[in-house]
Design an enzyme around this catalytic site. Sequence first.
Site, PDB file in Angstrom:
ATOM      1  N   THR A 134       6.987   5.936  -1.909  1.00  0.00           N
ATOM      2  CA  THR A 134       8.283   5.646  -2.431  1.00  0.00           C
ATOM      3  C   THR A 134       8.235   6.741  -4.022  1.00  0.00           C
ATOM      4  O   THR A 134       7.273   7.048  -4.400  1.00  0.00           O
ATOM      5  CB  THR A 134       8.797   4.115  -3.335  1.00  0.00           C
ATOM      6  OG1 THR A 134       9.829   4.617  -4.148  1.00  0.00           O
ATOM      7  CG2 THR A 134       7.166   4.154  -3.651  1.00  0.00           C
ATOM      8  N   ASP A 135       9.126   7.120  -4.406  1.00  0.00           N
ATOM      9  CA  ASP A 135      10.070   8.191  -5.459  1.00  0.00           C
ATOM     10  C   ASP A 135       8.908   6.935  -7.062  1.00  0.00           C
ATOM     11  O   ASP A 135       8.659   7.827  -7.990  1.00  0.00           O
ATOM     12  CB  ASP A 135      10.645   8.925  -5.557  1.00  0.00           C
ATOM     13  CG  ASP A 135      11.908   7.721  -5.894  1.00  0.00           C
ATOM     14  OD1 ASP A 135      11.728   6.487  -6.346  1.00  0.00           O
ATOM     15  OD2 ASP A 135      12.853   7.887  -6.612  1.00  0.00           O
ATOM     16  N   GLU A 136       8.804   6.730  -6.596  1.00  0.00           N
ATOM     17  CA  GLU A 136       8.303   5.470  -7.794  1.00  0.00           C
ATOM     18  C   GLU A 136       7.241   5.583  -8.164  1.00  0.00           C
ATOM     19  O   GLU A 136       6.186   4.867  -9.311  1.00  0.00           O
ATOM     20  CB  GLU A 136       8.712   3.530  -7.671  1.00  0.00           C
ATOM     21  CG  GLU A 136       9.815   3.724  -7.250  1.00  0.00           C
ATOM     22  CD  GLU A 136      10.170   1.718  -8.002  1.00  0.00           C
ATOM     23  OE1 GLU A 136       9.527   1.044  -8.445  1.00  0.00           O
ATOM     24  OE2 GLU A 136      11.945   1.284  -7.011  1.00  0.00           O
ATOM     25  N   TYR A 159       4.532  -3.186  -7.961  1.00  0.00           N
ATOM     26  CA  TYR A 159       4.790  -2.953  -7.180  1.00  0.00           C
ATOM     27  C   TYR A 159       4.551  -1.047  -6.842  1.00  0.00           C
ATOM     28  O   TYR A 159       3.965  -0.659  -5.468  1.00  0.00           O
ATOM     29  CB  TYR A 159       6.423  -2.646  -6.951  1.00  0.00           C
ATOM     30  CG  TYR A 159       7.172  -1.994  -5.677  1.00  0.00           C
ATOM     31  CD1 TYR A 159       7.083  -1.850  -4.073  1.00  0.00           C
ATOM     32  CD2 TYR A 159       7.835  -0.308  -5.443  1.00  0.00           C
ATOM     33  CE1 TYR A 159       7.170  -1.046  -2.766  1.00  0.00           C
ATOM     34  CE2 TYR A 159       8.227   0.329  -4.870  1.00  0.00           C
ATOM     35  CZ  TYR A 159       7.537  -0.323  -3.265  1.00  0.00           C
ATOM     36  OH  TYR A 159       8.922   0.936  -2.227  1.00  0.00           O
ATOM     37  N   LYS A 163       1.758   1.403  -4.096  1.00  0.00           N
ATOM     38  CA  LYS A 163       2.293   1.804  -3.049  1.00  0.00           C
ATOM     39  C   LYS A 163       1.346   2.953  -3.869  1.00  0.00           C
ATOM     40  O   LYS A 163       0.873   4.239  -2.838  1.00  0.00           O
ATOM     41  CB  LYS A 163       3.857   2.028  -3.640  1.00  0.00           C
ATOM     42  CG  LYS A 163       4.608   0.784  -2.871  1.00  0.00           C
ATOM     43  CD  LYS A 163       3.925   1.011  -1.612  1.00  0.00           C
ATOM     44  CE  LYS A 163       4.977   2.657  -0.377  1.00  0.00           C
ATOM     45  NZ  LYS A 163       5.323   1.866   1.238  1.00  0.00           N
TER      46      LYS A 163
END
Length: 353
Positions: A134-136, A159, A163
């Site tokens: 993810t870009d997060e 989260y 990741k």
Amino acid sequence: MNQFSKTLLITGGAGFIGSHVVRLFVTKYPEYKIVNLDKLTYAGNLENLRDIENAPNYKFIKGDIVDADFIQDLFAVYQFDGVIHLAAESHVDRSISNPIEFVMTNVVGTVNLLNAAKHNWKDNKEKRFYHISTDEVYGTLGNEGLFTENTPYDPHSPYSASKASSDHFVRAYHDTFGINTVISNCSNNYGPNHFPEKLIPLAINNILNKKPIPIYGKGENVRDWLYVIDHARAIDVVFHNGKSGETYNIGGHNEWKNIDLIRLLCKIMDKKLNRAEGESEKLITFVTDRAGHDLRYAIDASKIEKELGWKPSVTFEKGLEQTVDWYLNNKEWLQNVTSGNYQKYYEQQYHNR
Ligand code: NAD
Ligand code: DAU
């Protein structure tokens, strides 16, 4: 003698993005055997794959990536030629209330898969481990700039921390053990099969049922939205043509403030439901902000575009309308996932795996 040229393991294939990836691979590559491994948590739903469940090159297995022995056995039996790893706990709000679940599935589960690949693949550099991220992991942007593949990791939620950790493990297994790995970091997806805890399907469901649409804070946070089928297409391209050890950012060049996006959605829904213009907007309710809420995500996708020739194919206007139509045509799906009916059904069906 195996009739298939490759056997691929796709994890999390009963979830939102995974179901589109499984469908694409099963239909586009009849010469591949696709094994979908999914625990069927609240987010996993085999209804998402009804149309392909009897395809000769498809097999579903219910199982947990956190169970290391089970994963080792699975690799020994199927001799996978590649892994596309999507299984994860995916919702930021749930990670705030229960971080440990995210550590188990997203970190330990990923390392279990890497260990099985390391053990079974030995020095075979043809076999590929593809981790969907993810870009997060990059944290948050201010009003300017884009995330590139070189943006330093700076996760803020449990989260995104889980990741980021799993991404680091994938790179570590490439660097330390020579496994052929590739990672992609994608922005917010939307489209059919999206669980109605995430902003767009939650708002669609609430508008349909005339319930308040909760907007965190002032609704000023920005997300970069990509139609899920375009993400599945990107995953196909990265799996087949990405370079080992590399990372590819995937995004839609499609930034929206949450409040503007929800206003647009309200307009579309008013039309579709034959409601007076402005009726759904009245449901917008500003609520307490998410803790640690990242202000803005936006992806620079030039690497995958230039090196692998991928670009988004669906405009946001078209994608959003198709998404709304899908939910309006699948009210039973919505009703069943929100009531947990599918979970009860599949728990019984797959009790004795
Ligand atoms: P999802 O929550 O809809 O689906 C996750 C799937 O994983 C479910 O089918 C669930 O049953 C399965 N699963 C969960 N724990 C498992 C376990 N322990 N063992 C086996 N299966 C398990 O998630 P999604 O939105 O489809 O996201 C898929 C992947 O893509 C995730 O890795 C996520 O981090 C990543 N991603 C998502 C987005 C997005 O916008 N949704 C964007 C970028 C990256
Ligand atoms: O950027 C990629 C990520 O996008 C993925 O890695 C995650 O798995 C996926 O869930 C998504 O994370 P977000 O937190 O951005 O998605 P969500 O739909 O939960 O929220 C989108 C924005 O809307 C965010 O700014 C929070 C806000 N929001 C969300 C909900 C659920 C609201 O204002 N109200 C809500 O009720």
